[in-house]
Scaffold this motif. Structure first.
Motif, PDB file in Angstrom:
ATOM      1  N   ILE A 112      -7.252  -0.245   5.409  1.00 25.62           N
ATOM      2  CA  ILE A 112      -6.984  -0.492   3.821  1.00 25.62           C
ATOM      3  C   ILE A 112      -6.381  -2.122   3.796  1.00 25.62           C
ATOM      4  CG2 ILE A 112      -5.602   0.184   1.649  1.00 25.62           C
ATOM      5  CD1 ILE A 112      -6.041   3.015   2.567  1.00 25.62           C
ATOM      6  N   GLU A 130      -5.058   9.809   0.261  1.00 23.48           N
ATOM      7  CA  GLU A 130      -6.240   9.925  -0.296  1.00 23.48           C
ATOM      8  C   GLU A 130      -7.407   9.584   0.540  1.00 23.48           C
ATOM      9  OE1 GLU A 130      -6.239   7.558  -3.891  1.00 23.48           O
ATOM     10  OE2 GLU A 130      -4.558   8.675  -4.872  1.00 23.48           O
ATOM     11  N   GLN A 131      -7.361   8.570   1.166  1.00 23.97           N
ATOM     12  CA  GLN A 131      -8.471   8.039   1.921  1.00 23.97           C
ATOM     13  C   GLN A 131      -8.599   8.781   3.187  1.00 23.97           C
ATOM     14  OE1 GLN A 131     -10.432   5.767   1.670  1.00 23.97           O
ATOM     15  NE2 GLN A 131     -11.496   5.455   3.794  1.00 23.97           N
ATOM     16  N   ILE A 182       0.898  -1.231  -0.136  1.00 21.42           N
ATOM     17  CA  ILE A 182       0.004   0.140   0.023  1.00 21.42           C
ATOM     18  C   ILE A 182       0.892   1.302  -0.200  1.00 21.42           C
ATOM     19  CG2 ILE A 182      -1.698   1.272   1.144  1.00 21.42           C
ATOM     20  CD1 ILE A 182      -2.505  -1.502   2.500  1.00 21.42           C
ATOM     21  N   GLU A 213       0.625   7.296  -0.977  1.00 24.18           N
ATOM     22  CA  GLU A 213      -0.484   8.176  -1.626  1.00 24.18           C
ATOM     23  C   GLU A 213      -1.876   7.597  -1.259  1.00 24.18           C
ATOM     24  OE1 GLU A 213       2.217   6.753  -2.749  1.00 24.18           O
ATOM     25  OE2 GLU A 213       3.600   8.481  -3.066  1.00 24.18           O
ATOM     26  N   GLU A 214      -1.968   6.398  -1.497  1.00 22.41           N
ATOM     27  CA  GLU A 214      -3.490   5.688  -1.010  1.00 22.41           C
ATOM     28  C   GLU A 214      -3.830   5.974   0.272  1.00 22.41           C
ATOM     29  OE1 GLU A 214      -5.867   1.616  -1.720  1.00 22.41           O
ATOM     30  OE2 GLU A 214      -3.728   1.744  -2.366  1.00 22.41           O
ATOM     31  N   ARG A 238      -4.431   3.257   7.575  1.00 21.23           N
ATOM     32  CA  ARG A 238      -3.647   2.129   6.704  1.00 21.23           C
ATOM     33  C   ARG A 238      -4.181   0.854   7.128  1.00 21.23           C
ATOM     34  NH1 ARG A 238       1.069   1.334   4.044  1.00 21.23           N
ATOM     35  NH2 ARG A 238       1.288   3.727   3.972  1.00 21.23           N
ATOM     36  N   SER A 288      -0.494  -5.380  -7.706  1.00 24.27           N
ATOM     37  CA  SER A 288      -1.257  -4.100  -7.639  1.00 24.27           C
ATOM     38  C   SER A 288      -2.759  -4.531  -7.213  1.00 24.27           C
ATOM     39  CB  SER A 288      -1.287  -3.405  -8.953  1.00 24.27           C
ATOM     40  OG  SER A 288      -2.357  -4.136  -9.772  1.00 24.27           O
ATOM     41  N   LYS A 289      -3.291  -3.241  -6.341  1.00 23.04           N
ATOM     42  CA  LYS A 289      -4.510  -3.465  -6.061  1.00 23.04           C
ATOM     43  C   LYS A 289      -5.590  -4.047  -7.154  1.00 23.04           C
ATOM     44  CE  LYS A 289      -5.927   1.239  -6.011  1.00 23.04           C
ATOM     45  NZ  LYS A 289      -6.795   2.301  -5.210  1.00 23.04           N
TER      46      LYS A 289
END
Length: 494
Positions: A280, A147-148, A140, A143-144, A277, A436-437
């Motif tokens: 996610i 964003e969350q 992860i 940046e993700e 985190r 990748s996700k």
């Protein structure tokens, strides 16, 4: 007592049991003798009641109790003696002729009954076959997470009343009344509704017409419900909304800091990012878990091929089929709409039911040999989770699980299964693969992947969407002008 096997065909067994009348009478006499010193009858001193009189008074009643005890206790004992396990409760058959039944109760005729059942097949575990698993893991990026966090902050941001006209991004507080052909419709009214312009919570065209309004304004706007709107009585219809603007507020400056975190119940922005985190990772972890489990089940499916008890397969198929037909009925669709036929669907789901039963038996055997146990604490947590889903009905749900045979097993089974999967995973050859996700979330379309989950989803790939549409329709009936919220408030989740 004579026990004779009358059928041994595949997994099916039938057993004939004969208890001679002489043996039944002997057992009856023993019970009458035991009761002699306990029974109190007018005209007789304690312990002096003649056996003939006792038999006349209580013989049939005692014999009926004896028959019931034999029916209750002997099938299990017979199976144990034979070293067999029945897939379901054995079917017991006995005479239904009243005259013959009376002869049995009078100890003038042998008591005969039969057992019909299917045995659970013996499963020889393949300990030399090592499972191989590729565990997809998402790294992860920061940046993700950011964003969350920003999305959470957006939901948690504050608004301050402003003077002047509403702009995109402002929050307006309004009363509205929706009408079709001049008549109000159910769910089209709300007071003190708060709407952020640009949030796209309302149907297309609604929010845009609020740009430029100010507190105290009253206006009527006209919109059209989409042709595919979930509420059929509104789909494609033109509607007007009488609106009264009560307040216009602008969003305060958005800053990710400790103050924001404290509003969300956390001590710092660093802790907020840590929690996000973790959320996610948990979401991706669930998908990883499902893919790992799929691989394990597919390999077990290849390793273990044997006949399965039809009674179990029938029960599993009926559960699946009931859900499938209910989903189709609720969505107003047919099998033809799902590019299949009822006959083909039945065949497909029958295979799925057989697979589930077979793998269930395999996992049960593996778990038993490995000593897998479900702790009382785990059962309690599962029960409390069930109770939480029915607020206001806690007592009834608790009573249901306490009094309903098999209800507790329905809680235990999924816990046991996941623990067996954990056991198999601990012994498997596991290779971690960073993906990748998008790769993690992608549906597997190869034959192997479809055998496990995709097979369960035919025609459920479309049904998954239908389920969302049904929920949206429910929401639409409450407030037709609004779209269904996609998920729980992010700020609450944090």
């Amino acid at each position: 007592m004579q026990v004779t096997e009358t059928l041994a065909e595949g997994l099916k067994r039938e057993i004939k049991v004969v208890v001679p009348a002489q043996e039944m009478e002997q057992k009856l006499n023993e019970r009458l003798a035991d009761a002699k010193n306990k029974v109190r009858l007018n005209g007789f001193r304690p312990g002096k009641v003649p056996m003939s009189h006792l038999k006349k008074m209580y013989g049939k009643s005692f014999m009926a109790d004896l028959v019931n005890e034999i029916i209750r206790d002997k099938p299990g004992a017979i199976l144990t003696e034979r070293g067999e396990r029945s897939a379901t409760q054995p079917e017991i058959k006995m005479t239904e002729d009243e005259a013959e039944a009376n002869e049995i109760l009078d100890a003038k005729k042998d008591f005969e009954f039969s057992l019909a059942y299917e045995v659970i097949p013996a499963i020889e575990l393949k300990g030399d076959s090592k499972l191989t698993v590729t565990r997809e893991v998402v790294d992860i990026p920061d940046e993700e997470v950011e964003e969350q966090v920003l999305r959470i902050a957006e939901n948690a941001k504050t608004y301050e009343t402003k003077k002047g006209k509403a702009a995109d991004g402002d929050r307006v507080t309004i009363d509205y009344l929706g009408k079709i052909d001049g008549e109000p419709f159910d769910g089209g009214k709300d007071d003190d509704a708060e709407l952020v312009i640009g949030s796209k919570r309302f149907i297309p065209g609604f929010e845009e017409q609020l740009i430029g309004v100010k507190a105290g304004d009253e206006k009527t706007i006209t919109v059209s419900f989409p042709d595919d709107y979930p509420a059929a009585n509104l789909a494609g219809k033109e509607a007007t909304f009488d609106i009264k603007v009560k307040d216009v507020a602008a969003a305060a400056e958005l800053t990710i800091d400790d103050e924001l975190a404290k509003k969300l119940g956390l001590e710092s922005a660093e802790k907020l990012r840590e929690v996000v985190r973790g959320q996610i990772e948990s979401q991706y972890g669930q998908m990883t878990r499902q893919k790992v489990k799929r691989q394990i089940l597919d390999q077990l499916d290849e390793l273990y091929q044997f006949d399965t008890p039809e009674t179990l397969v029938d029960a599993e198929f009926n559960n699946i089929w009931t859900q499938i037909t209910r989903d189709l009925e609720q969505s107003g669709k047919s099998f033809e709409d799902e590019d299949t036929t009822e006959e083909a669907a039945r065949e497909e789901y029958r295979k799925l039911a057989e697979r589930r039963v077979r793998l269930g038996l395999v996992l049960s055997e593996i778990g038993e040999k490995a000593g897998v146990k479900v702790a009382d604490e785990e059962m309690q947590r599962a029960l409390y989770e069930q109770v939480r889903q029915f607020p206001g009905q806690e007592r009834q749900i608790m009573e249901y699980f306490q009094k309903t045979p098999g209800a507790a097993a329905s809680l235990r089974a999924p816990i046991f299964e996941e623990k067996v999967i954990d056991h198999l995973l601990s012994e498997a050859d596991v290779t971690d693969k960073t993906v990748s996700k998008e790769e993690l979330m992608a549906e597997e379309e190869d034959e192997k992947g479809s055998k496990a989950e995709a097979s369960e989803k035919k025609p459920a790939k479309k049904k998954a969407a239908k389920k969302d549409e049904t929920a949206a329709a429910d929401e639409g009936e409450k407030k037709p002008a609004k779209k269904k919220a996609a998920k729980k408030d992010d700020a609450e989740e944090a």
